[in-house]
Design a protein around this motif. Structure first.
Motif, mmCIF file in Angstrom:
data_model
loop_
_atom_site.group_PDB
_atom_site.id
_atom_site.type_symbol
_atom_site.label_atom_id
_atom_site.label_comp_id
_atom_site.label_asym_id
_atom_site.label_seq_id
_atom_site.Cartn_x
_atom_site.Cartn_y
_atom_site.Cartn_z
ATOM 1 N N VAL A 28 -30.011 84.790 45.031
ATOM 2 C CA VAL A 28 -28.718 84.112 44.931
ATOM 3 C C VAL A 28 -27.679 85.156 44.526
ATOM 4 N N TRP A 29 -26.624 85.296 45.322
ATOM 5 C CA TRP A 29 -25.665 86.363 45.093
ATOM 6 C C TRP A 29 -24.259 85.963 45.532
ATOM 7 N N GLY A 30 -23.284 86.755 45.082
ATOM 8 C CA GLY A 30 -21.904 86.608 45.516
ATOM 9 C C GLY A 30 -21.277 87.982 45.615
ATOM 10 N N SER A 31 -20.386 88.174 46.560
ATOM 11 C CA SER A 31 -19.768 89.489 46.744
ATOM 12 C C SER A 31 -18.895 89.880 45.551
ATOM 13 N N TRP A 32 -18.454 88.900 44.768
ATOM 14 C CA TRP A 32 -17.571 89.094 43.624
ATOM 15 C C TRP A 32 -18.333 89.448 42.349
ATOM 16 N N CYS A 33 -19.651 89.424 42.410
ATOM 17 C CA CYS A 33 -20.518 89.538 41.227
ATOM 18 C C CYS A 33 -20.957 90.989 41.010
ATOM 19 N N GLY A 34 -20.553 91.581 39.871
ATOM 20 C CA GLY A 34 -20.903 92.964 39.566
ATOM 21 C C GLY A 34 -22.399 93.252 39.571
#
Length: 200
Positions: free
Chosen positions: A87-93
């Motif tokens: 589970v990931w997001g492009s905004w997540c460091g």
């Protein structure tokens, strides 16, 4: 404006800011959360990886939707394989930190019956997520799930994803075998996957 209304307005603004801050912290957390409650039949190791014994695993939910490429995508298409669900997001460091390791290990384990899948969440536009995958060399498919509906399909009290990033390993029988709620490097990822690959 009266002094009372001014104070109420300030209080409302402060409360809204506090709630938004709490949501931001949980949206891209460090993974130091305990999962479930009661008798969950899983063990969390010192590395933050929770596992369930083979006979005590919960079934993975049905996950169906659209991939970042706009084509239909379903978890069921990979039954019989070990599935690494990130589970990931492009905004997540932390997602950016682990992405290169996921790209590397996905290629290393492809001939061992392992399929990597992503759930891209909280990216309002596909373009940001697609560019993220290009930047980090990710070639496996990801669901496009901007409001997080797929994550909610995991039953509470199981090894469900509860943070971003989260990684869940699903065994060849479609059962949830392991989970972590933190970013991983290549060694930690192999520590999760290799025991499930070795199962007969």
């Amino acid at each position: 404006m009266s002094l009372g209304r001014l104070y109420r307005r300030r209080f409302t603004l402060l409360a809204a800011t506090a709630v938004a801050g709490a949501l931001t912290l949980t949206a891209c957390g460090d993974g130091n959360k305990a999962g479930g409650g009661g008798n969950t039949n899983f063990v969390t190791g010192s590395g933050g990886i929770s596992t369930a014994a083979k006979g005590e695993r919960a079934a993975a939910p049905e996950l169906e939707g659209t991939g970042l490429d706009g084509k239909p995508l379903a978890l069921a298409d990979y039954k019989g394989k070990v599935v690494v669900l990130n589970v990931w997001g492009s905004w997540c460091g932390p997602c950016r930190l682990e992405a290169k390791y996921f790209a590397k290990v996905s290629k290393e384990t492809a001939d061992q019956g392992v399929q990597f899948l992503g759930i891209n969440t909280r990216d309002a536009q596909r373009d940001a997520a697609v560019n993220f995958e290009k930047d980090y060399g990710i070639t496996y498919p990801s669901f496009f799930d901007p409001i997080g509906k797929l994550i909610l399909r995991f039953p509470k009290g199981t090894l469900n994803p509860q943070a971003i990033p989260s990684t869940v390993i699903i065994d060849r029988d479609g059962k949830i075998a392991a989970r972590t709620l933190q970013a991983l490097d290549a060694d930690q990822l192999r520590e999760m996957i290799d025991p499930i690959i070795a199962e007969k």
